[in-house]
Design a protein around this motif. Structure first.
Motif, PDB file in Angstrom:
ATOM      1  N   HIS A  75       0.836  -1.205   0.000  1.00  0.00           N
ATOM      2  CA  HIS A  75       0.000   0.000   0.000  1.00  0.00           C
ATOM      3  C   HIS A  75       0.870   1.254   0.000  1.00  0.00           C
ATOM      4  N   LEU A  76       1.870   1.279   0.895  1.00  0.00           N
ATOM      5  CA  LEU A  76       2.731   2.466   0.984  1.00  0.00           C
ATOM      6  C   LEU A  76       3.593   2.623  -0.260  1.00  0.00           C
ATOM      7  N   LEU A  77       4.057   1.496  -0.814  1.00  0.00           N
ATOM      8  CA  LEU A  77       4.870   1.590  -2.028  1.00  0.00           C
ATOM      9  C   LEU A  77       4.055   2.171  -3.180  1.00  0.00           C
ATOM     10  N   HIS A  78       2.798   1.710  -3.326  1.00  0.00           N
ATOM     11  CA  HIS A  78       1.947   2.255  -4.379  1.00  0.00           C
ATOM     12  C   HIS A  78       1.665   3.740  -4.135  1.00  0.00           C
ATOM     13  N   LYS A  79       1.402   4.069  -2.873  1.00  0.00           N
ATOM     14  CA  LYS A  79       1.137   5.476  -2.573  1.00  0.00           C
ATOM     15  C   LYS A  79       2.386   6.310  -2.805  1.00  0.00           C
ATOM     16  N   HIS A  80       3.540   5.769  -2.420  1.00  0.00           N
ATOM     17  CA  HIS A  80       4.796   6.490  -2.649  1.00  0.00           C
ATOM     18  C   HIS A  80       5.043   6.673  -4.141  1.00  0.00           C
ATOM     19  N   GLN A  81       4.760   5.626  -4.917  1.00  0.00           N
ATOM     20  CA  GLN A  81       4.940   5.718  -6.369  1.00  0.00           C
ATOM     21  C   GLN A  81       4.015   6.772  -6.969  1.00  0.00           C
ATOM     22  N   LEU A  82       2.761   6.770  -6.508  1.00  0.00           N
ATOM     23  CA  LEU A  82       1.804   7.745  -7.021  1.00  0.00           C
ATOM     24  C   LEU A  82       2.211   9.166  -6.650  1.00  0.00           C
ATOM     25  N   LEU A  83       2.558   9.366  -5.370  1.00  0.00           N
ATOM     26  CA  LEU A  83       2.960  10.701  -4.928  1.00  0.00           C
ATOM     27  C   LEU A  83       4.231  11.151  -5.633  1.00  0.00           C
ATOM     28  N   LEU A  84       5.142  10.208  -5.853  1.00  0.00           N
ATOM     29  CA  LEU A  84       6.374  10.555  -6.552  1.00  0.00           C
ATOM     30  C   LEU A  84       6.074  10.964  -7.995  1.00  0.00           C
ATOM     31  N   CYS A  85       5.185  10.234  -8.645  1.00  0.00           N
ATOM     32  CA  CYS A  85       4.805  10.588 -10.015  1.00  0.00           C
ATOM     33  C   CYS A  85       4.076  11.931 -10.058  1.00  0.00           C
ATOM     34  N   LEU A  86       3.189  12.155  -9.094  1.00  0.00           N
ATOM     35  CA  LEU A  86       2.500  13.442  -9.030  1.00  0.00           C
ATOM     36  C   LEU A  86       3.487  14.576  -8.794  1.00  0.00           C
ATOM     37  N   GLY A  87       4.479  14.306  -7.917  1.00  0.00           N
ATOM     38  CA  GLY A  87       5.503  15.326  -7.688  1.00  0.00           C
ATOM     39  C   GLY A  87       6.303  15.611  -8.947  1.00  0.00           C
TER      40      GLY A  87
ATOM     41  N   GLU B 186       9.247  15.921 -24.963  1.00  0.00           N
ATOM     42  CA  GLU B 186       9.669  14.526 -24.964  1.00  0.00           C
ATOM     43  C   GLU B 186       9.873  13.989 -23.548  1.00  0.00           C
ATOM     44  N   ARG B 187      10.122  14.865 -22.607  1.00  0.00           N
ATOM     45  CA  ARG B 187      10.385  14.460 -21.228  1.00  0.00           C
ATOM     46  C   ARG B 187       9.149  14.541 -20.348  1.00  0.00           C
ATOM     47  N   VAL B 188       7.988  14.580 -20.974  1.00  0.00           N
ATOM     48  CA  VAL B 188       6.766  14.662 -20.187  1.00  0.00           C
ATOM     49  C   VAL B 188       6.603  13.377 -19.374  1.00  0.00           C
ATOM     50  N   PRO B 189       6.253  13.425 -18.080  1.00  0.00           N
ATOM     51  CA  PRO B 189       6.065  12.212 -17.267  1.00  0.00           C
ATOM     52  C   PRO B 189       4.955  11.333 -17.822  1.00  0.00           C
ATOM     53  N   ALA B 190       5.119  10.035 -17.645  1.00  0.00           N
ATOM     54  CA  ALA B 190       4.141   9.084 -18.196  1.00  0.00           C
ATOM     55  C   ALA B 190       2.786   9.227 -17.536  1.00  0.00           C
ATOM     56  N   ILE B 191       2.795   9.712 -16.296  1.00  0.00           N
ATOM     57  CA  ILE B 191       1.521   9.811 -15.577  1.00  0.00           C
ATOM     58  C   ILE B 191       0.589  10.804 -16.238  1.00  0.00           C
TER      59      ILE B 191
ATOM     60  N   GLY C 288      -6.513  15.763  -9.389  1.00  0.00           N
ATOM     61  CA  GLY C 288      -7.300  16.716 -10.177  1.00  0.00           C
ATOM     62  C   GLY C 288      -6.547  18.011 -10.405  1.00  0.00           C
ATOM     63  N   LYS C 289      -5.952  18.559  -9.370  1.00  0.00           N
ATOM     64  CA  LYS C 289      -5.195  19.801  -9.502  1.00  0.00           C
ATOM     65  C   LYS C 289      -4.036  19.637 -10.467  1.00  0.00           C
ATOM     66  N   THR C 290      -3.354  18.488 -10.378  1.00  0.00           N
ATOM     67  CA  THR C 290      -2.203  18.267 -11.252  1.00  0.00           C
ATOM     68  C   THR C 290      -2.638  18.238 -12.717  1.00  0.00           C
ATOM     69  N   PHE C 291      -3.732  17.539 -13.030  1.00  0.00           N
ATOM     70  CA  PHE C 291      -4.174  17.441 -14.420  1.00  0.00           C
ATOM     71  C   PHE C 291      -4.762  18.765 -14.908  1.00  0.00           C
ATOM     72  N   GLU C 292      -5.384  19.516 -13.996  1.00  0.00           N
ATOM     73  CA  GLU C 292      -5.859  20.840 -14.381  1.00  0.00           C
ATOM     74  C   GLU C 292      -4.696  21.752 -14.742  1.00  0.00           C
TER      75      GLU C 292
END
Length: 1113
Positions: free
Chosen positions: A427-439, A478-483, A508-512
């Motif tokens: 759970h924490l690894l997935h959350k860390h991955q998501l937060l890292l990608c959002l960052g 070209e360097r746009v994050p995959a997320i 939502g804020k990130t995609f906006e």
């Protein structure tokens, strides 16, 4: 836990049934033995009638008459009439009971021998026989008197009294022995009646006594076996492991004693059978002997049966106790592990995964990793307990169901904990991955905004500027994050398990933000493309102009830099600077004493045993003696130290001893805990790999320092023991422990053990033929020798008296020893004369890290015991102001210690050259460290050698204080302080300065080095030792052979130095004696330098045979 307890009770019911079956077999065997004893034993014992039997009032000869009647003989006895009726009745009862117990209803024949008696005696005897005889009397044969008168009287008297006697018993009056043969066969009569039956009355008594004793002993053994069996069957099992162990030990001890008693009785019975067989072989007609043999054989057989039944019962009982103890320990381990797992599970539940930021997630992951690490250790221990449970089950433990249930519970706990930790970790690894990608997405958006804002409008108006801006945007895209390539809905589905409202808002804020920037970028691209399409011009090709290649700068080498690149062990020539790396040579010499003792050369062992076998022998001895040592320490702690708190023995303990337990025993409990819980297990782990024991000692080197505390307390302990050694308390404890030696002998065990370690390590190093583990073994040996030396030094240190101040501030004791000392003040040319006039003082020197103490040794007698040394403080030299001169002319064992601040010189004479070299090496090390600290301190103040301006000449007094070379000790020397720059001074003396913490003193060091750079390593250290080099030399001192690879050198021998090995030893060939071998570098310094360093030892140096080759700058 309820079902488990019920199941345990059900399992425990099976075992008592089997045990009770064995117990019934034991009782049955005992009952049969008791029945046999009742059949074969006689109610009247030999002890009750032994006196009359020995007087031969009557006896059983073993003969038989008609109808197998037993013959009882009453020989002539003058005191027959004096025997009381009661005693005679007992005699007849005893003699008749012996045959009747074997053959009920047997008949008896009495032979009354009265050939030398009278009719009155015969009449009395017949009357007493008729009144007292208890058996079935078949016939009484009377041998009448042989004299004519008494025979006539007997015939007449018997004729008149015959009817009276015949009514009571059949009596036959015989005239002679010949008449007796008509009634009884010759082979059934003894020799006194003319028969051939062999009978010895004393042997019969001994044999009969042995049979009765054997029967009584068998009866006692049977009762003891039954009683012990009943005790075992009725014993309630305790619920403590220690109590079970004690009960098991007590019962096993009783069992062994009973077995010993059974073996003793069986041996007695076999010996009795052998005696009966010997008696029976003489005459097969001896029915009594045969019957006795059968009786003893029967008793032995039934005793064996009972022993077998008892062994079976005890084996089952012992197995039950042992398995019960195993079950208790398993249950204890289970409950302890259950608490640990429950604690971990509570920690896991308390660990929150409701985190919203990347930092919080990383912190939670760190906590979870720490918890997982602890959980892995606990789960590994739980797996060991589960494995132990399976082993118990495989050994057919009676509580197998309970044990397997416990194992399943532990496995369930472990699986639950691991699953929970894994779930949270995922759970924490997935959350860390998501937060890292959002960052990363947020960062990309910020960088995109920054890129758009920093593109200058002026540069973008041209086609090239617009194209460059477009390329920058394209490279950035070209360097746009995959997320950001997927939408928020896809992220919500992908991370549905960890999605929270806060994360949804953040996504939502990130995609906006990304959508807004995406629009801005597209608009910017449209504008830039329009600009890039305008003003298309042809491209003019321009040949590039060749540029001048860059010139590389030549490296500049100053003379100082040029010499600094060299690294050599050769002796530097005078006038040239030495290498900056030359201190390594000095370090090698300083460490030489240590390396000299190391070797990896395999020994050629003689004998049948291989080195590996001998090495394992030594290892087994080390482990076995370690176990014995631990057991002895435990016996002292339990048998003496713990008993001091026993209220039952408080009356025997003097009141003054109640509070001095720690003085008497020191830190012995700490030593025991270390050896029993740590060191013994470590050594046992090295049994199959003895070469690893060195690493074991090195790993526990710090822990072994506890012995220093014990040894320092030992004098106080000995004094206390001498005061109370005759105390009744200690005698009672020694008696309980069954120790042959008193307590003081066992208090000496730790010191003896410490010395034993280095002996065993030497043996292991000796048999370690390969180099594997040799360095660790040598290091362990050195560590133990250093520990012994440290303990010895500290034991001496505690005897110092009169020192004002805290002696701990002086640092650790490095060395100590007794020397002859001369003291002189530098007062001009009279110095050596003063030395010659005064006798040396005997001083005990203590070398600390920061000071050198001079003390006077005193011997004190304590209550007539051994002398206790004490040391009266006399003088203290701070090492910061100490210098040394290594050799003094006239005696190779002398050296100088001079104190510049007080202008005093101490000429010290060591007991041996080896002691002198050891002290010089240690002093050199201290002074070298002080010089290094001094250089580092000056470097920190920016006073580097390249930029330092030499100070003006020092004053005369400062030069004397900071001088690093002392005057020669020849009595003819006139000037006590020769100039440091004098060539003669530089070649004749080898001295060491003390370090002083001031710049002026450092400038004084420049004077010592002859005006050169004060902080150049070769300037300050080049004069430490003579640099050895291959060549021929003449020995100026003796060197005896000290090893199998060493050689002997005598003063005047011509030697050739060939090469130096890695251990600091030189291969030397003695040309005068035609020998070749290895000599330590430190010993060569003494041999080549000799006692007079003003003379050369190098042969073949051109020009000057009196110039010694030294490593000078």
């Amino acid at each position: 836990m309820g079902p488990a307890s019920l199941q345990e009770e059900r399992e425990l019911e099976k075992e008592p049934k089997e045990e009770m079956e064995s117990y019934r077999c034991l009782l049955q065997a005992g009952s049969q033995l008791q029945s046999t004893l009742q059949q074969v034993t006689v109610p009247v014992s030999m002890k009750e009638v032994g006196g009359y039997i020995e007087k031969q009032v009557a006896y059983l000869s073993g003969g038989r008459g008609e109808d197998s009647s037993v013959i009882i003989t009453l020989p002539e006895c003058s005191a027959f009439s004096d025997i009381p009726e009661e005693a005679l009745a007992k005699v007849f009862t005893y003699l008749t009971l012996i045959p009747r117990t074997r053959q009920p209803g047997v008949k008896f024949i009495i032979i009354l021998d009265r050939r030398l008696d009278t009719w009155a005696s015969i009449k009395t005897a017949l009357a007493r026989i008729a009144a007292s005889f208890p058996g079935n009397l078949h016939l009484v044969l009377v041998l009448r008197p042989t004299s004519f008168f008494h025979r006539t009287v007997t015939d007449i008297g018997f004729r008149f009294s015959q009817e009276d006697f015949m009514l009571k018993m059949p009596v036959v009056m015989l005239s002679s022995v010949t008449d007796l043969l008509r009634y009884i066969s010759e082979n059934q009569l003894t020799s006194e009646f003319g028969g051939t039956l062999d009978y010895c009355h004393s042997d019969w008594i001994v044999l009969r006594t042995a049979i009765e004793s054997f029967a009584v002993t068998v009866k006692d053994i049977a009762q003891m076996l039954q009683g012990f069996g009943t005790e075992l069957a009725e014993t309630e099992l305790p619920d403590k492991g220690k109590a079970i162990e004690f009960l098991l030990e007590c019962q096993t001890d009783k069992y062994r004693k009973l077995k010993d008693a059974i073996r003793s009785v069986s041996k007695e019975g076999r010996h009795l059978l052998s005696s009966l067989e010997t008696s029976g072989k003489v005459d097969d007609s001896q029915w009594d002997v045969k019957l006795d043999w059968e009786t003893v054989q029967r008793l032995l057989a039934q005793l064996r049966d009972m022993e077998s039944a008892f062994d079976g019962f005890f084996e089952k009982h012992h197995l039950k106790l042992h398995q019960y103890m195993q079950l208790l320990r398993f249950e204890q381990s289970f409950h302890e592990m259950e608490l640990c797992l429950e604690h971990l599970m509570s920690q896991e539940k308390q660990l929150s995964i409701s985190v919203d930021t990347l930092t919080q997630t990383e912190q939670a992951l760190k906590k979870l990793d720490s918890l997982e690490s602890n959980a892995q250790e606990v789960v590994a221990r739980a797996q060991i307990i589960i494995l132990h449970g399976h082993q118990l089950s495989a050994s057919h433990h009676y509580a197998i169901a309970l044990i397997m249930q416990r194992c399943n519970e532990l496995r369930h706990y472990c699986d639950t904990l691991n699953a929970a930790l894994k779930t949270k970790h995922t759970h924490l690894l997935h959350k860390h991955q998501l937060l890292l990608c959002l960052g990363q997405a947020q960062t990309w958006c910020d960088d995109a905004a920054y890129l758009l804002a920093n593109q200058l409008v002026e540069k973008s108006q041209s086609k090239e500027g617009a194209q460059l801006a477009l390329r920058d945007i394209e490279r950035f895209l070209e360097r746009v994050p995959a997320i950001l390539s997927s939408g928020p809905d896809i992220l919500a589905i992908e991370y549905e398990a960890i999605m929270t409202p806060h994360l949804q808002v953040q996504i939502g804020k990130t995609f906006e933000k990304h959508a807004a920037l995406q629009g801005m970028i597209q608009k910017r691209q449209v504008c830039l493309r329009k600009l890039a399409d305008k003003h298309v011009r042809p491209i003019q090709l321009v040949a590039p102009r060749a540029e001048n290649p860059p010139r590389s700068k030549s490296p500049l080498f100053s003379p100082k830099h040029g010499d600094g690149l060299k690294f050599t062990f050769d002796i530097s020539l005078p006038g040239k600077r030495s290498s900056r790396k030359s201190p390594n040579a000095r370090k090698i010499e300083v460490m030489h004493d240590y390396r000299e003792s190391r070797t990896c050369v395999p020994y050629n062992l003689e004998g049948e045993d291989s080195p590996d076998l001998l090495k394992h022998h030594v290892m087994r001895e080390l482990i076995e003696t370690e176990r014995i040592y631990v057991e002895e320490l435990l016996s002292v702690l339990l048998g003496y130290r713990a008993e001091m708190d026993n209220p039952a023995l408080s009356g025997l303990l003097p009141p003054s001893l109640h509070s001095k337990k720690d003085i008497l025993f020191g830190n012995l409990p700490e030593i025991y805990n270390f050896h029993s819980r740590v060191f013994l297990q470590d050594l046992e782990g090295c049994l199959d790999a003895p070469e690893s024991v060195g690493a074991c000692f090195l790993e526990r080197k710090e822990s072994l320092q506890m012995y220093e505390c014990y040894c320092q307390n030992k004098p106080r302990s000995d004094l206390l023991w001498r005061q109370f050694s005759d105390c009744a308390f200690f005698l009672e404890c020694q008696k309980k422990l069954e120790h042959k030696l008193a307590l003081d002998s066992y208090l000496l065990k730790p010191i003896q053990r410490l010395t034993k370690y280095q002996l065993l390590l030497k043996e292991l190093l000796k048999y370690n033929t390969d180099c594997e583990g040799s360095s660790e073994l040598q290091g362990a040996l050195t560590a133990m020798l250093d520990l012994l030396k440290s303990v010895n030094d500290s034991m001496h240190q505690i005897g110092i008296t009169g020192y004002e101040g805290d002696i701990c501030e002086l640092g650790r004791v490095l060395m100590q020893g007794s020397f002859s000392v001369w003291i002189s003040h530098k007062r001009g040319p009279t110095r050596m004369k003063e030395l010659a006039r005064f006798k040396p003082m005997q001083r005990h020197l203590f070398l600390y890290e920061k000071a050198l103490l001079f003390c006077k040794r005193r011997e004190e007698h304590v209550d007539g015991c051994d002398k206790t040394p004490s040391y009266s403080f006399k003088h203290c030299l701070k090492m910061i102001a100490v210098g040394i001169t290594e050799n003094v002319k006239g005696d190779v064992k002398k050296f100088e210690i001079w104190y510049s601040g007080r202008e005093e010189v101490y000429v010290v004479q060591a007991p041996t050259v080896e002691v002198k070299m050891a002290w010089l090496n240690e002093l050199r090390r201290i002074l070298t460290n002080q010089q290094k600290l001094l250089r580092d301190e000056v470097y920190q103040h920016g006073q580097m050698a390249e930029h330092m301006q030499l100070s003006p000449p020092l004053s005369e007094s400062m030069q004397q204080r900071a001088s690093v070379s002392s005057e020669d000790t020849e009595s003819g020397r006139s000037s006590p302080d020769p100039q440091p720059n004098s060539p003669k001074h530089q070649h004749n003396r080898r001295s060491w300065p003390g370090a002083h913490h001031s710049v002026n003193i450092c400038e004084g060091l420049e004077e010592w080095t002859g005006g050169r750079d004060a902080f150049h390593p070769s300037d300050t250290e080049g004069k430490v030792l003579m640099q050895l080099s291959p060549g021929r030399y003449r020995a100026l001192a003796d060197c005896l052979q000290n090893g199998p690879e060493s050689i002997t050198i005598k003063c005047g021998d011509v030697i050739q130095l060939q090469s130096e090995d890695n251990g600091g030893r030189w291969l030397v060939k003695n040309l005068s004696r035609r020998q070749e071998g290895f000599i330590a570098a430190a010993s060569l310094q003494l041999v080549i330098g000799g006692s007079n360093q003003g003379h050369s030892s190098r042969l073949g140096d051109p020009g000057n045979l009196k110039a010694r080759k030294l490593s000078s700058p």
